[in-house]
Design an enzyme around this catalytic site. Structure first.
Site, PDB file in Angstrom:
ATOM      1  N   ARG A  66      27.809 -34.102  84.919  1.00  0.00           N
ATOM      2  CA  ARG A  66      28.862 -33.251  85.467  1.00  0.00           C
ATOM      3  C   ARG A  66      30.041 -33.216  84.504  1.00  0.00           C
ATOM      4  NH1 ARG A  66      31.964 -32.851  91.398  1.00  0.00           N
ATOM      5  NH2 ARG A  66      31.650 -30.603  91.462  1.00  0.00           N
ATOM      6  N   GLN A 118      25.663 -40.576  91.942  1.00  0.00           N
ATOM      7  CA  GLN A 118      26.608 -40.281  90.876  1.00  0.00           C
ATOM      8  C   GLN A 118      27.220 -41.586  90.375  1.00  0.00           C
ATOM      9  OE1 GLN A 118      30.643 -38.518  91.353  1.00  0.00           O
ATOM     10  NE2 GLN A 118      29.804 -36.738  90.270  1.00  0.00           N
ATOM     11  N   TYR A 142      37.656 -38.705  83.987  1.00  0.00           N
ATOM     12  CA  TYR A 142      37.213 -40.093  83.950  1.00  0.00           C
ATOM     13  C   TYR A 142      36.726 -40.468  82.544  1.00  0.00           C
ATOM     14  CZ  TYR A 142      37.774 -40.051  89.007  1.00  0.00           C
ATOM     15  OH  TYR A 142      38.304 -39.955  90.274  1.00  0.00           O
ATOM     16  N   GLY A 187      30.690 -28.589  98.848  1.00  0.00           N
ATOM     17  CA  GLY A 187      31.345 -29.856  99.108  1.00  0.00           C
ATOM     18  C   GLY A 187      32.052 -29.840 100.439  1.00  0.00           C
ATOM     19  N   ARG A 188      33.292 -29.350 100.432  1.00  0.00           N
ATOM     20  CA  ARG A 188      34.100 -29.344 101.661  1.00  0.00           C
ATOM     21  C   ARG A 188      33.425 -28.603 102.803  1.00  0.00           C
ATOM     22  NH1 ARG A 188      38.470 -26.189  99.176  1.00  0.00           N
ATOM     23  NH2 ARG A 188      36.968 -25.959  97.491  1.00  0.00           N
TER      24      ARG A 188
END
Length: 388
Positions: A220, A96, A169, A311-312
């Site tokens: 993304r 990424q 971002y 993810g987590r």
């Protein structure tokens, strides 16, 4: 779970993806550490694809300490070690890449002012530093930097790159009226504000045009912003429609796969289902958000997605895929003990980060607070919480 073949020929052994997660474990200059390699190796082999934590494409794009970098050729040997670690048992490795834009500060940038589309400070966190508006030549350089970063990812052995256009971002900053109020060719109406992202996609595609092996380009995005003015769901759906034939997949960023619109409470259709209608027949869609058990993964796919990102849960249970394959679902850990984080190869700096900034979303066994599902609110990882 069945595998998948991208249009360019890249094959993936199953539909499970490990989400990109910040480790904050790189050296001060963005070079790879052995702790990072061990962290990725612990989770490789099961998922069909693993997307790395974000790497900056320019020195001006660094968003936090301990961030991975792909801004120079010096980074290639270390990145190659990550790609190699991820390739266990046929797992595909995706890097990424991003530029943080205004989601940085002068301290992180060693005295240099953060930059963005316009000189407008972020609303979150409170007290964010006002960035300097990028000049036209600087914008062109950052676009070129994304292409050079992609070249390095190819050389390091990755199977693709994911453009991080989410979590507020720089790519998102150019698309948002909240952060982009330019009056030149890079600002204006919605189509004008898309030009930066389209130019970056084109730069990255050019960088891989002569690569002899299949190499995917993902994008993304965050479906909504909570600021006014800001990106609304219809804007992101429009954006997805415009890029769906330009990229190899689209990856949504949000804290719950059950999420409906944050700004229009009358709209009860799941956001993932809305995007699936746009991407179907064009490009694969990766769904994400509080996926813990196989039933959650099935629910995500039922909404029309092609991949399910965890993810987590892969922090808590690195063997998630292997346990499902072995019909051992009962042993899957959906909670994590702080005492087990070292055993799970979670780097020490990341342990602190998870215990403090991410405490509310980690399901620690020592946390007595009620578990949140983020169906109707943004989660800390969506760009509205301050990073350590």
């Amino acid at each position: 779970m069945n595998g998948f073949s991208f249009a360019n020929g890249l094959t993936v052994k199953n539909r499970i993806v490990m989400s990109p997660m910040t480790t904050m474990t790189s050296f001060y200059n963005g070079m790879v550490t052995s702790d990072e390699i061990a962290y990725y190796a612990k989770r490789a082999g099961g998922p069909g694809m693993i997307i790395s934590g974000v790497a900056n494409v320019s020195d001006s794009g660094k968003g936090f300490e301990g961030e991975l970098s792909v801004a120079s050729d010096e980074m290639i040997p270390g990145l190659a070690k990550i790609a190699s670690a991820l390739h266990q048992n046929g797992t595909r490795a995706i890097l990424q890449i991003f530029h943080a834009g205004r989601k940085s500060n002068s301290e992180i940038l060693r005295g240099n002012k953060p930059v963005s589309a316009s000189a407008i400070a972020a609303s979150y966190p409170a007290g964010s530093e006002t960035p300097r508006a990028l000049t036209g030549s600087e914008i062109e350089q950052i676009i070129a930097d994304f292409g050079q970063a992609t070249r390095r990812a190819v050389q390091a052995g990755f199977d693709g790159v994911e453009l991080h256009g989410a979590n507020t971002y720089l790519l998102q900053q150019f698309f948002s009226l909240n952060s982009n109020q330019r009056t030149d060719q890079w600002g204006g109406n919605r189509d004008q504000r898309m030009k930066f992202a389209l130019a970056v996609i084109n730069s990255v595609k050019n960088a891989v045009s002569s690569v002899s092996r299949p190499f995917v380009i993902g994008y993304r995005l965050s479906p909504e912003e909570i600021e006014t003015p800001g990106i609304r769901l219809e804007d992101s759906l429009y954006f997805a429609e415009k890029i769906r034939d330009l990229v190899d997949y689209i990856h949504i960023s949000m804290g719950s796969y059950r999420r409906t619109s944050l700004n229009d409470k009358r709209d009860v259709e799941p956001i993932l289902q809305k995007f699936a209608k746009i991407t179907s027949g064009h490009t694969p869609l990766i769904g994400v958000g509080s996926v813990e058990l196989p039933a959650d993964a099935d629910n995500v796919l039922a909404l029309g997605t092609d991949f399910v990102a965890l993810g987590r849960e892969l922090l808590r249970e690195p063997q998630w895929v292997q346990k499902i394959a072995a019909d051992d679902e009962d042993s899957i850990r959906t909670r994590i003990s702080p005492s087990d984080m070292a055993e799970l190869a979670i780097p020490s700096v990341m342990q602190v980060y998870l215990s403090e900034s991410f405490k509310s979303v980690m399901h620690f066994t020592t946390d007595t607070n009620t578990k949140q599902d983020y169906r109707n609110q943004v989660a800390p990882m969506e760009g509205f919480e301050k990073k350590l």
